[in-house]
Design a protein around this motif. Structure first.
Motif, mmCIF file in Angstrom:
data_model
loop_
_atom_site.group_PDB
_atom_site.id
_atom_site.type_symbol
_atom_site.label_atom_id
_atom_site.label_comp_id
_atom_site.label_asym_id
_atom_site.label_seq_id
_atom_site.Cartn_x
_atom_site.Cartn_y
_atom_site.Cartn_z
ATOM 1 N N PRO A 8 39.518 25.858 37.636
ATOM 2 C CA PRO A 8 39.036 27.222 38.103
ATOM 3 C C PRO A 8 39.616 28.374 37.432
ATOM 4 O O PRO A 8 39.064 29.397 37.186
ATOM 5 N N ALA A 9 40.929 28.089 36.770
ATOM 6 C CA ALA A 9 41.726 29.110 36.361
ATOM 7 C C ALA A 9 41.202 29.340 34.850
ATOM 8 O O ALA A 9 40.834 30.553 34.543
ATOM 9 N N SER A 12 38.076 31.635 35.397
ATOM 10 C CA SER A 12 38.195 32.848 35.588
ATOM 11 C C SER A 12 38.868 33.449 34.216
ATOM 12 O O SER A 12 38.528 34.930 33.942
ATOM 13 N N TYR A 71 41.763 40.632 50.801
ATOM 14 C CA TYR A 71 41.684 39.513 50.074
ATOM 15 C C TYR A 71 43.192 39.233 49.666
ATOM 16 O O TYR A 71 43.526 38.041 49.912
ATOM 17 N N ASN A 76 43.602 35.581 51.426
ATOM 18 C CA ASN A 76 44.233 34.700 50.064
ATOM 19 C C ASN A 76 45.772 34.893 49.927
ATOM 20 O O ASN A 76 46.021 34.554 48.985
ATOM 21 N N ASN A 79 48.241 33.078 47.807
ATOM 22 C CA ASN A 79 48.485 33.227 46.253
ATOM 23 C C ASN A 79 49.417 34.109 45.834
ATOM 24 O O ASN A 79 49.491 34.634 44.647
ATOM 25 N N THR A 339 51.115 38.029 41.668
ATOM 26 C CA THR A 339 50.233 36.861 41.702
ATOM 27 C C THR A 339 50.888 35.546 41.277
ATOM 28 O O THR A 339 51.758 35.628 40.459
ATOM 29 N N GLN A 341 48.976 32.431 40.981
ATOM 30 C CA GLN A 341 48.006 31.726 40.034
ATOM 31 C C GLN A 341 46.874 32.630 39.753
ATOM 32 O O GLN A 341 46.470 33.559 40.631
ATOM 33 N N GLU A 342 46.784 32.769 38.486
ATOM 34 C CA GLU A 342 45.736 33.502 37.938
ATOM 35 C C GLU A 342 44.337 33.341 38.918
ATOM 36 O O GLU A 342 43.799 32.506 39.434
ATOM 37 N N PHE A 343 43.621 34.639 39.166
ATOM 38 C CA PHE A 343 42.418 34.543 39.967
ATOM 39 C C PHE A 343 41.395 35.689 39.600
ATOM 40 O O PHE A 343 41.913 36.655 38.753
ATOM 41 N N GLU A 344 40.377 35.895 40.309
ATOM 42 C CA GLU A 344 39.361 36.906 39.675
ATOM 43 C C GLU A 344 39.236 37.960 41.055
ATOM 44 O O GLU A 344 39.187 37.362 42.218
ATOM 45 N N ARG A 349 39.586 39.571 35.590
ATOM 46 C CA ARG A 349 40.605 38.663 35.747
ATOM 47 C C ARG A 349 42.014 39.071 36.038
ATOM 48 O O ARG A 349 42.702 40.325 35.559
#
Ligand code: HEM
Length: 456
Positions: A8-9, A12, A71, A76, A79, A339, A341-344, A349
């Motif tokens: 997933p990372a 994104s 979010y 979320n 994260n 953050t 973990q990297e996310f969208e 990004r």
């Protein structure tokens, strides 16, 4: 399956980075931010709902969309940790590893321990102290006297939090504690961002003053802890709960941990409330029609007697004033996260370790959600309006698992204090005393708010 699809990372990573101001090649946008913090965070919204920039070597995102804010703070929340600004040595020396700053299992345990002190029923029992202490303050007021209402509110809310949560009376020392606390939060008022980033430990005079103030406040806090420990009495307040919790599991809370918790509640529990009250008095004084309705409600509901918690449900207009004051002048004008973990977000990004900031100051004045956003208009807070508003368009107390533990405490205190004072006095602004904003750790009036006290 190609490699990118299984991670997933990596997927994104294909999303673009959002736009944003470039600033200076070395400092990034830091100078712009420091020069005019509120103007800068407002202007950045012109880039869109997700805006990226650099503060020295840190990647920073500003997030303006209520759904995105929800979010991050709520849906979320796992994260994210608190932003780096809370990990600076200054902040650590101030509140250490208390409820506001701790993370993970340690935070969970602290929150569990503190929660009972904030249950509605228990908070209701604090109402009496709130009203009594307010009357004690105003008993010394005289007609036509000029007062700095910000100073008064700071002192009063500090006395109230210390009495209700720690059952200690510091009225003899409130001025000293207030002075020392304001000395301690000074580093956050100047060059705030530089301080976040440089983690400066140099022994400058300002640092020495800060450390001296920290020692003075420690003395008072440790004295409260020691007195309670030696008396062995269970006062049924937060301090007793925290002390008792030490015996329940093997890992006892040390005096140092207790000190951090007490300091956190000292600070988080009084300045924000004092600011809401100060800005409310300012706004009421500038809006005669609001003032008239406010007084009419107090006269009708209270009919001359002192307010109690039981009156809260009928002091509707006063509550609307509180809400609308926090919309226009949110004491916590921004919240930050880092953050994991990297996310969208919104098609963009957001890499790991980015610092994300969400601003009550901007979102709560966004014309997409609030008609005539600059207008002080308590009447807007009807049930219907509240139901239609996106949840995170208005978030003075933050949200999600790290939401303010003292929101109900604060609302009750604000309404009861407004009612107790407004019932007897009219506060008008001292002409020629300019009131200006200082966005430091919280949204303060730069030179206080001077009012003339008049009997009603
Ligand atoms: C108008 C008054 C207040 C405002 C606007 C306010 C605002 C906030 C906000 C925005 C947060 C979340 C910060 C974040 O997400 O990073 C927070 C957390 C917190 N507040 Fe308040 N607050 C107020 C009053 C109080 C009071 C009266 C107390 C205690 C007596 C208190 C204690 C705390 C604590 C301990 C936290 C950390 C909670 C956690 O992380 O578990 N606050 N507050």
């Amino acid at each position: 399956m190609n490699k990118a699809e299984s991670f997933p990372a990596a997927r994104s990573a294909r999303a673009p980075l959002p736009p944003g101001p470039k600033g200076n090649p070395i400092l990034g946008v830091m100078a712009d931010f420091n020069r005019d913090t509120l103007g800068f965070i407002e202007r950045c919204r012109d880039y869109g709902d997700v805006v990226r920039m650099r503060f020295l070597y840190l990647t920073v995102y500003f997030i303006y969309n209520p759904d995105h804010i929800e979010y991050i703070l709520s849906t979320n929340a796992r994260n994210f940790i608190k932003s780096r600004s809370l990990r600076s040595p200054f902040f650590q020396r101030l509140v250490g590893n208390g409820l506001l700053t701790s993370e993970g299992e340690e935070w969970k345990r602290q929150r569990r321990l503190a929660q009972p002190a904030f249950h509605r029923q228990r908070i209701s029992s604090y109402g009496d102290v709130m009203v009594r202490y307010t009357q004690r303050l105003t008993s010394g007021w005289t007609r036509n006297e000029v007062r700095d209402i910000h100073r008064d509110m700071m002192r009063l809310t500090l006395e109230i939090v210390v009495k209700t949560l720690f059952n200690a009376d510091i009225s003899g020392e409130a001025d000293k504690v207030g002075r020392v606390l304001s000395q301690m939060v000074k580093p956050f008022a100047s060059q705030a961002t530089l301080k976040w980033i440089l983690d400066n430990r140099l022994p400058t005079p300002a640092h020495r003053r800060f450390n001296r103030a920290a020692r003075e406040i420690d003395e008072i806090v440790y004295r409260i802890i020691t007195e309670r420990r030696s008396s062995g009495s269970d006062e049924g307040d937060l301090l007793s709960m925290l002390l008792a919790a030490q015996d329940e599991d093997g890992s006892q809370m040390t005096d140092h941990q207790l000190r951090d918790e007490v300091m956190t509640l000292f600070l988080a529990g009084h300045e924000t409330t004092a600011l809401t009250l100060s800005w409310a008095w300012y706004l009421i004084a500038r809006n005669p029609e609001v003032e008239r309705k406010f007084h009419a409600e107090l006269d009708e509901v209270l009919d001359g007697r002192s307010p109690t918690v039981a009156d809260m449900s009928r002091l509707k207009y006063t509550e609307m004033i509180a809400k609308e004051s926090m919309r226009l002048y949110p004491p916590a004008y921004g919240v930050g996260r880092e953050t994991i973990q990297e996310f969208e977000l919104g098609g963009y990004r957001v890499p790991a370790r980015s610092q994300l900031f969400m601003f009550q100051w901007v979102t709560q004045r966004d014309s997409r959600f609030f008609g005539e956003p600059e207008r002080f208009y308590p009447e807007r807070w009807t049930q219907d309006f509240t139901d239609r508003l996106p949840k995170y368009a208005y978030f003075p107390f933050g949200g999600g698992p790290r939401a303010c533990i003292g929101d109900y405490f604060a609302m009750m205190e604000i309404v009861l204090l407004l009612a107790t004072i407004g019932q007897r006095f009219r506060l008008s602004l001292l002409p020629d005393h300019p009131v200006s904003l200082m966005p430091a750790m919280s949204l303060r009036p730069a030179n206080g708010i001077k009012v003339v006290v008049e009997d009603r």
